[in-house]
Write a protein that holds these residues in place. Structure first.
Motif, PDB file in Angstrom:
ATOM      1  N   LEU A 129       0.705  -1.360   0.457  1.00 44.37           N
ATOM      2  CA  LEU A 129       0.069  -0.469   0.330  1.00 44.37           C
ATOM      3  C   LEU A 129       0.370   1.437   0.160  1.00 44.37           C
ATOM      4  O   LEU A 129       0.539   2.241  -0.763  1.00 44.37           O
ATOM      5  CB  LEU A 129      -1.242   0.188   0.982  1.00 44.37           C
ATOM      6  N   GLY A 130       2.149   1.151   0.617  1.00 45.75           N
ATOM      7  CA  GLY A 130       3.075   2.549   0.683  1.00 45.75           C
ATOM      8  C   GLY A 130       3.974   2.338  -1.143  1.00 45.75           C
ATOM      9  O   GLY A 130       4.160   3.550  -0.588  1.00 45.75           O
ATOM     10  N   MET A 131       3.824   1.481  -1.621  1.00 45.11           N
ATOM     11  CA  MET A 131       4.382   1.960  -2.521  1.00 45.11           C
ATOM     12  C   MET A 131       3.560   2.391  -3.802  1.00 45.11           C
ATOM     13  O   MET A 131       2.165   2.805  -3.325  1.00 45.11           O
ATOM     14  CB  MET A 131       4.134   0.622  -3.777  1.00 45.11           C
ATOM     15  N   ASN A 132       4.621   3.660  -5.007  1.00 47.10           N
ATOM     16  CA  ASN A 132       3.968   4.559  -5.075  1.00 47.10           C
ATOM     17  C   ASN A 132       2.605   4.088  -6.849  1.00 47.10           C
ATOM     18  O   ASN A 132       3.243   2.599  -7.096  1.00 47.10           O
ATOM     19  CB  ASN A 132       4.896   5.297  -6.123  1.00 47.10           C
ATOM     20  N   ARG A 133       2.152   4.228  -6.932  1.00 53.99           N
ATOM     21  CA  ARG A 133       0.814   3.778  -7.974  1.00 53.99           C
ATOM     22  C   ARG A 133       1.362   3.373  -9.179  1.00 53.99           C
ATOM     23  O   ARG A 133       1.460   2.931 -10.381  1.00 53.99           O
ATOM     24  CB  ARG A 133      -1.063   4.183  -7.468  1.00 53.99           C
ATOM     25  N   LYS A 322       2.168   2.841   5.567  1.00 45.02           N
ATOM     26  CA  LYS A 322       3.220   2.750   5.016  1.00 45.02           C
ATOM     27  C   LYS A 322       4.043   3.191   6.286  1.00 45.02           C
ATOM     28  O   LYS A 322       4.985   2.776   6.231  1.00 45.02           O
ATOM     29  CB  LYS A 322       3.693   3.554   3.882  1.00 45.02           C
ATOM     30  N   GLN A 323       3.830   4.542   7.351  1.00 42.03           N
ATOM     31  CA  GLN A 323       3.879   4.605   8.256  1.00 42.03           C
ATOM     32  C   GLN A 323       4.445   3.247   9.327  1.00 42.03           C
ATOM     33  O   GLN A 323       5.479   2.777   9.876  1.00 42.03           O
ATOM     34  CB  GLN A 323       3.486   6.316   9.015  1.00 42.03           C
ATOM     35  N   LEU A 324       3.166   2.711   9.223  1.00 44.86           N
ATOM     36  CA  LEU A 324       3.373   1.452  10.217  1.00 44.86           C
ATOM     37  C   LEU A 324       4.929   0.255   9.700  1.00 44.86           C
ATOM     38  O   LEU A 324       5.563  -0.294  10.540  1.00 44.86           O
ATOM     39  CB  LEU A 324       2.216   0.612  10.159  1.00 44.86           C
TER      40      LEU A 324
END
Length: 328
Positions: A129-133, A322-324
């Motif tokens: 989910l933290g990956m840039n789309r 992403k922070q997690l």
């Protein structure tokens, strides 16, 4: 004559040096005090057999071994912290050198509370989910064919070599080749062990012990080969992409902005949303497993990738995941 008071240079004082050296995230003197309290509680059989005691055990021992592994020359370049954190506790348990109270606290956290599942869910969901789309859609679409061909060729050659050496092809493919291709320990063999555990019924801990030797050896050769390729790229710049994985046709295809870190400042509320998202995706994977029969952790990864591709999860929630991921 004017008297001058000489103030000691605090930057070079022994006290500051001790405080600057950290074990994990804790200054060394503070760590020693905390570790002494936890060890004393274990010796007196007073360590609570719950999540508090479990976290105290794994953080105390894990941070110590991780710090040692990160400071050993050469070994630190081949996953030293992870190697020591896996091998040393295994050796201590094998030779019955661990206090029973300590083992019960750790067992409660890792097996009864299944903290490992939570850890892996946060890692996997946060990384996807933290990956840039933009990278997921444009970059991956261009790389998917050579990546798949490379993986198929690597699995075929690796399995063939194992068979020629007298190993069973199934064992070679799934317990030697696949762990190497998984890409590491934290985000590689740990999720892989959960999938294998679902299929075989063997505990994930026992599977990790089988998967990690191949992974460590694979990491060794991967780092060595990457160093050689880096030297080749320095001598022949035309062969190097300078960190750019995809050849670009023009400014409109530039993915440089996609590589920027847009996580922002730490927000506990967003991290809370990330926790809920990771837990929900893990539960979704388990639910789909009961319907399809496929391993839940694998379906969790697929679900996270699909949701990221469709961009249906709010941006704040994705940043929280992403922070997690970075925190974990």
């Amino acid at each position: 004559m004017e008297n001058k008071t000489v103030t000691p240079n605090k930057s070079t004082s022994p006290q500051k040096k001790w405080m600057d050296f950290k074990v994990g995230s804790v200054p060394l003197p503070v760590y020693i005090v905390m570790a002494a309290i936890i060890v004393l509680a274990g010796v007196m059989q007073q360590l609570p057999v719950n999540m508090l005691g479990g976290f105290a055990v794994i953080l105390t021992l894990g941070w110590l071994l991780g710090t040692i592994g990160a400071n050993i020359p050469i070994v630190k370049n081949f996953g030293g912290p992870a190697i020591l954190s896996l091998l040393v506790p295994s050796i201590l348990v094998f030779y019955n050198a661990m206090n029973p109270n300590v083992l019960k606290a750790a067992d409660m956290l890792m097996k009864q509370a299944n903290f490992l599942y939570f850890y892996i869910a946060c890692l996997v969901c946060g990384s996807i989910l933290g990956m840039n789309r933009k990278i997921l859609i444009q970059g991956l679409m261009r790389m998917i064919i050579p990546m798949m061909l490379g993986m198929i060729l690597a699995m075929g050659v690796g399995t063939l070599v194992g068979v020629l050496l007298g190993l069973e092809w199934k064992h070679t493919m799934f317990f030697i080749v696949t762990p190497v291709l998984a890409g590491g320990i934290g985000e590689g063999i740990l999720p892989l062990s959960l999938g294998y555990s679902t299929i075989t019924g063997t505990t994930s801990g026992a599977l990790v012990a089988q998967l990690i030797p191949a992974t460590i050896i694979g990491n060794f050769f991967a780092i060595m080969c990457s160093g050689l390729l880096n030297r080749l790229g320095e001598k022949r710049p035309e062969l190097s992409g300078q960190g750019q994985l995809v050849r670009l046709n023009g400014a409109e295809d530039d993915l440089a902005d996609a590589m920027k870190d847009d996580t922002g400042e730490i927000d506990l509320k967003m991290m809370g949303a990330g926790v809920l998202t990771a837990c929900t995706l893990f539960i979704l994977g388990m639910l789909l497993q009961s319907i399809t029969g496929f391993p839940g952790p694998v379906l969790m990864i697929v679900a996270a990738a699909i949701l990221k591709y469709l961009n249906v999860i709010p941006g704040e929630t994705q940043r929280g995941a992403k922070q997690l991921y970075k925190f974990i």
